[in-house]
Motif scaffolding. Structure first.
Motif, mmCIF file in Angstrom:
data_model
loop_
_atom_site.group_PDB
_atom_site.id
_atom_site.type_symbol
_atom_site.label_atom_id
_atom_site.label_comp_id
_atom_site.label_asym_id
_atom_site.label_seq_id
_atom_site.Cartn_x
_atom_site.Cartn_y
_atom_site.Cartn_z
ATOM 1 N N SER A 47 1.949 8.466 -4.877
ATOM 2 C CA SER A 47 3.012 7.714 -5.566
ATOM 3 C C SER A 47 3.922 7.005 -4.571
ATOM 4 C CB SER A 47 3.825 8.665 -6.442
ATOM 5 O OG SER A 47 4.478 9.651 -5.658
ATOM 6 N N GLU A 48 4.190 7.607 -3.419
ATOM 7 C CA GLU A 48 5.050 6.969 -2.424
ATOM 8 C C GLU A 48 4.335 5.825 -1.711
ATOM 9 O OE1 GLU A 48 7.866 10.841 -1.337
ATOM 10 O OE2 GLU A 48 6.432 10.076 0.129
ATOM 11 N N VAL A 49 3.063 6.009 -1.411
ATOM 12 C CA VAL A 49 2.316 4.976 -0.705
ATOM 13 C C VAL A 49 2.071 3.764 -1.605
ATOM 14 C CG1 VAL A 49 0.086 4.495 0.398
ATOM 15 C CG2 VAL A 49 1.288 6.595 0.914
ATOM 16 N N LEU A 55 0.480 11.073 7.871
ATOM 17 C CA LEU A 55 -0.577 10.718 6.927
ATOM 18 C C LEU A 55 -0.187 9.482 6.125
ATOM 19 C CD1 LEU A 55 -3.221 11.186 5.486
ATOM 20 C CD2 LEU A 55 -2.088 12.893 4.037
ATOM 21 N N GLN A 56 1.057 9.395 5.709
ATOM 22 C CA GLN A 56 1.508 8.192 5.013
ATOM 23 C C GLN A 56 1.323 6.954 5.894
ATOM 24 O OE1 GLN A 56 5.581 9.058 3.822
ATOM 25 N NE2 GLN A 56 4.927 9.293 1.715
ATOM 26 N N ASP A 57 1.707 7.053 7.168
ATOM 27 C CA ASP A 57 1.562 5.913 8.078
ATOM 28 C C ASP A 57 0.095 5.513 8.233
ATOM 29 O OD1 ASP A 57 4.278 5.968 8.378
ATOM 30 O OD2 ASP A 57 4.256 6.959 10.338
ATOM 31 N N GLN A 58 -0.796 6.498 8.317
ATOM 32 C CA GLN A 58 -2.221 6.182 8.417
ATOM 33 C C GLN A 58 -2.705 5.409 7.194
ATOM 34 O OE1 GLN A 58 -3.695 10.349 9.800
ATOM 35 N NE2 GLN A 58 -5.311 8.912 10.333
ATOM 36 N N LEU A 59 -2.368 5.893 6.031
ATOM 37 C CA LEU A 59 -2.808 5.229 4.806
ATOM 38 C C LEU A 59 -2.279 3.800 4.738
ATOM 39 C CD1 LEU A 59 -2.195 8.190 2.328
ATOM 40 C CD2 LEU A 59 -4.421 7.269 2.951
ATOM 41 N N ILE A 60 -1.019 3.616 5.084
ATOM 42 C CA ILE A 60 -0.394 2.298 4.960
ATOM 43 C C ILE A 60 -0.982 1.319 5.965
ATOM 44 C CG2 ILE A 60 1.781 1.049 5.250
ATOM 45 C CD1 ILE A 60 3.166 3.588 4.141
ATOM 46 N N THR A 61 -1.131 1.730 7.212
ATOM 47 C CA THR A 61 -1.658 0.807 8.219
ATOM 48 C C THR A 61 -3.108 0.422 7.928
ATOM 49 O OG1 THR A 61 -2.160 2.738 9.618
ATOM 50 C CG2 THR A 61 -0.099 1.583 10.038
ATOM 51 N N ILE A 62 -3.901 1.355 7.420
ATOM 52 C CA ILE A 62 -5.289 1.020 7.069
ATOM 53 C C ILE A 62 -5.309 0.014 5.930
ATOM 54 C CG2 ILE A 62 -7.412 1.935 6.061
ATOM 55 C CD1 ILE A 62 -6.950 4.495 7.642
ATOM 56 N N MET A 63 -4.485 0.221 4.914
ATOM 57 C CA MET A 63 -4.458 -0.728 3.790
ATOM 58 C C MET A 63 -4.004 -2.109 4.246
ATOM 59 S SD MET A 63 -3.137 1.414 0.438
ATOM 60 C CE MET A 63 -1.509 1.722 1.120
ATOM 61 N N ALA A 64 -2.976 -2.157 5.109
ATOM 62 C CA ALA A 64 -2.482 -3.448 5.579
ATOM 63 C C ALA A 64 -3.527 -4.165 6.424
ATOM 64 C CB ALA A 64 -1.192 -3.245 6.376
ATOM 65 N N ARG A 65 -4.172 -3.469 7.338
ATOM 66 C CA ARG A 65 -5.173 -4.114 8.194
ATOM 67 C C ARG A 65 -6.334 -4.656 7.375
ATOM 68 N NH1 ARG A 65 -5.420 0.606 12.813
ATOM 69 N NH2 ARG A 65 -3.476 0.078 13.907
ATOM 70 N N ARG A 66 -6.829 -3.864 6.447
ATOM 71 C CA ARG A 66 -7.983 -4.314 5.666
ATOM 72 C C ARG A 66 -7.609 -5.475 4.745
ATOM 73 N NH1 ARG A 66 -12.557 -0.492 4.827
ATOM 74 N NH2 ARG A 66 -12.420 1.065 6.489
ATOM 75 N N THR A 67 -6.408 -5.446 4.219
ATOM 76 C CA THR A 67 -5.985 -6.540 3.334
ATOM 77 C C THR A 67 -5.879 -7.846 4.102
ATOM 78 O OG1 THR A 67 -4.772 -4.972 1.938
ATOM 79 C CG2 THR A 67 -4.205 -7.304 1.741
ATOM 80 N N TYR A 68 -5.262 -7.824 5.270
ATOM 81 C CA TYR A 68 -5.101 -9.052 6.042
ATOM 82 C C TYR A 68 -6.408 -9.490 6.709
ATOM 83 C CZ TYR A 68 -0.090 -9.493 5.402
ATOM 84 O OH TYR A 68 1.161 -9.687 4.857
ATOM 85 N N ARG A 69 -7.263 -8.561 7.056
ATOM 86 C CA ARG A 69 -8.570 -8.969 7.587
ATOM 87 C C ARG A 69 -9.374 -9.709 6.530
ATOM 88 N NH1 ARG A 69 -10.349 -3.460 10.879
ATOM 89 N NH2 ARG A 69 -8.925 -3.755 12.674
ATOM 90 N N ASP A 70 -9.250 -9.257 5.295
ATOM 91 C CA ASP A 70 -9.917 -9.974 4.214
ATOM 92 C C ASP A 70 -9.325 -11.375 4.064
ATOM 93 O OD1 ASP A 70 -11.668 -10.024 1.748
ATOM 94 O OD2 ASP A 70 -9.710 -10.294 0.821
#
Length: 521
Positions: free
Chosen positions: A172-174, A256-271
């Motif tokens: 919910s926070e992420v 863990l929150q930071d890991q989830l967020i950075t992975i989502m951001a990188r994959r979104t912008y790479r797309d």
């Protein structure tokens, strides 16, 4: 017995109305000969290698004319596999045929994980006109951790097995970060994560019989068959099923929150960027900007490295760190890339990093052309300003408290200007004295507390003023008078004392008389 009878009628009714699954286990009559029966069947999930399907038929292999294995899932998977009995045979038994089919993970098609897979064997024998069938289902997940938990729904789903992990709260926070990322990038991807604890053993160890070297494998509990196993195999298997394999860097909640967020951001912008190459520091720093909490530690880490001349150069920041980099090296590299992206937001406006990420697609020269067009500066000039001035400035202290989740107050000017970080969160007022109306209601009155105190007695302070001669009375010598026999003397007994003496004398006389009478007798 009545319950059993009722259950039978319910099963028949469900079958008649089509409520049962389309695949059934077809039992054979007890009076049929044992030859030609399906004696045994089972499955085994060996993650991340494969799913293995076992079947045992009480017939010689020569009597088998055809075998198919049909796989189905609710996500739309429909796969019928033609089995070669000779290629899938497990042993050389004469009267019994044992087969095993291995369906590897990571191929096409791939099963959906954390979901049931329906399977059905269909076997045709030469001496039996009826087709043998048996159907069942298996849960597709890493069976080394049998109790998995799930939180969320599309577009963000988390799977984890640690009972102490508050996965629902994390999801919910992420989601706040997911919303910010997709809003900035204009993309709405779907993320599913399989979360493993930090340092959790993924594979088993075995020795190579030829070289005696240790191998990382996963071993079958049915026939001791070994399959290669590595973290890359986990990543590949999950990716084929639409999931992201996420081994935690630590057991910390925020990490863990930071890991989830950075992975989502990188994959979104790479797309978004597709095949365009960008500096590694910008890709990483942009993702780190979306973290949910301030990152004062990154600023202190970079300042400490600057004092000892240990900062990475811009050339070092332009390329990703090697995989063998230590934790300390990666922490400093992340801190510098984050601060460089934050510097762009502080100097050129809070939207600059995100506008630059979108502008990359509008320039043939990619990132460098977009950076010069939006800032008027080249990357090396900006980085020199970061190291020589900004890193130790008060502006950097203020900037690290900002995040994309903080509303920026626009500058009230006619021409659009960049709003520096930190923004003004609320208007600032000069405190003024304001009269507060006094209530006359008795219940609102503060009672007066009377404290009783004893007033100290005033005394004249001592003085050293000499008295005039003759002020003191003349001393007179008194001669003590002889003791008088009158009742006024101090030695005269009081009336009570005299009475006691009389009583004592009478008592003594009585004692003496009593003693005399005893002698005469």
């Amino acid at each position: 017995m009545r319950v059993i009878h009722t259950m039978r009628w319910l099963v028949l009714l469900a079958a008649a109305t089509g409520l049962l699954a389309p695949w059934h286990v077809y039992a054979q009559d007890d009076d049929q000969p044992a030859v030609g029966r399906i004696k045994f069947y089972s499955t085994e999930v060996l993650f991340p290698a494969a799913i293995r399907f076992f079947v045992t038929i009480e017939t010689p292999i020569e009597q088998i004319t055809s075998i198919t294995l049909t796989l189905r899932q609710e996500n739309g998977l429909r796969e019928t596999i033609v089995i070669d009995p000779q290629a899938t045979r497990r042993d050389d038994s004469v009267d019994v045929t044992r087969l095993v089919y291995t369906w590897p993970f990571g191929g096409d098609p791939s099963p959906a994980f954390f979901d049931s897979l329906n399977y059905m064997w269909q076997i045709q024998l030469a001496n039996n006109p009826e087709q043998l069938r048996v159907a069942d289902e298996v849960l597709v997940q890493d069976s080394a951790h049998p109790l998995w938990h799930t939180a969320g729904e599309p577009p963000l789903i988390l799977h984890w097995y640690n009972d102490d992990l508050a996965g629902n709260l994390i999801q919910s926070e992420v989601m706040a970060a997911y919303s910010a990322i997709t809003q900035r990038a204009g993309r709405t991807p779907f993320f599913r994560f399989a979360i493993y604890d930090a340092g959790a053993p993924l594979c088993q160890k075995a020795k190579d019989p030829d070289s005696e070297q240790s191998l990382s494998v996963v071993i079958s509990s049915v026939d001791k068959m070994q399959f290669p196993c590595a973290a890359e195999d986990f990543e590949r298997a999950y990716a084929a099923g639409g999931l992201i394999f996420l081994p935690r860097q630590s057991m910390g909640y925020t990490e863990l929150q930071d890991q989830l967020i950075t992975i989502m951001a990188r994959r979104t912008y790479r797309d978004l960027w597709q095949a365009r190459m960008l500096p590694a520091w910008f890709e990483n720093g942009l993702a780190l900007l979306f973290r949910l909490r301030p990152n004062y530690g990154d600023l202190e880490l970079a300042r400490a490295a600057a004092r000892t001349d240990m900062l990475y150069t811009l050339d070092d920041l332009n390329v990703p760190l090697p995989d063998e980099a230590t934790f300390q090296q990666r922490a400093l590299w992340d801190a510098q890339s984050y601060l460089f992206a934050l510097y762009l937001a502080e100097r050129f406006g809070a939207d600059m990093p995100f506008d630059l990420a979108l502008a990359v697609m509008d320039y043939d020269g990619g990132f460098e052309d977009a950076l010069i067009a939006l800032t008027g500066e080249q990357a090396d000039t900006l980085w020199a300003d970061v190291v020589n001035r900004w890193l130790v400035s008060e502006a950097a202290d203020r900037a690290v408290g900002w995040s994309p989740y903080v509303a920026v107050t626009p500058t009230p000017t006619a021409t659009p200007t960049a709003t520096a970080i930190p923004p003004t969160f609320t208007p600032s007022f000069t405190p003024t004295f304001t009269l507060t109306p006094t209530s006359t209601f008795p219940g609102d009155q503060v009672p007066t507390v009377v404290v009783m105190r004893t007033t100290p007695t005033w005394s004249r302070p001592p003085t050293n003023t000499p008295l005039p001669p003759g002020s003191l009375p003349t001393a007179i010598m008194h001669t003590p008078a002889p003791a008088a026999a009158s009742g006024d003397s101090d030695n005269t007994l009081s009336p009570s004392t005299g009475i006691l003496a009389i009583i004592a004398a009478v008592g003594a006389a009585l004692v003496l008389l009593g003693a005399g009478s005893l002698r005469r007798r």
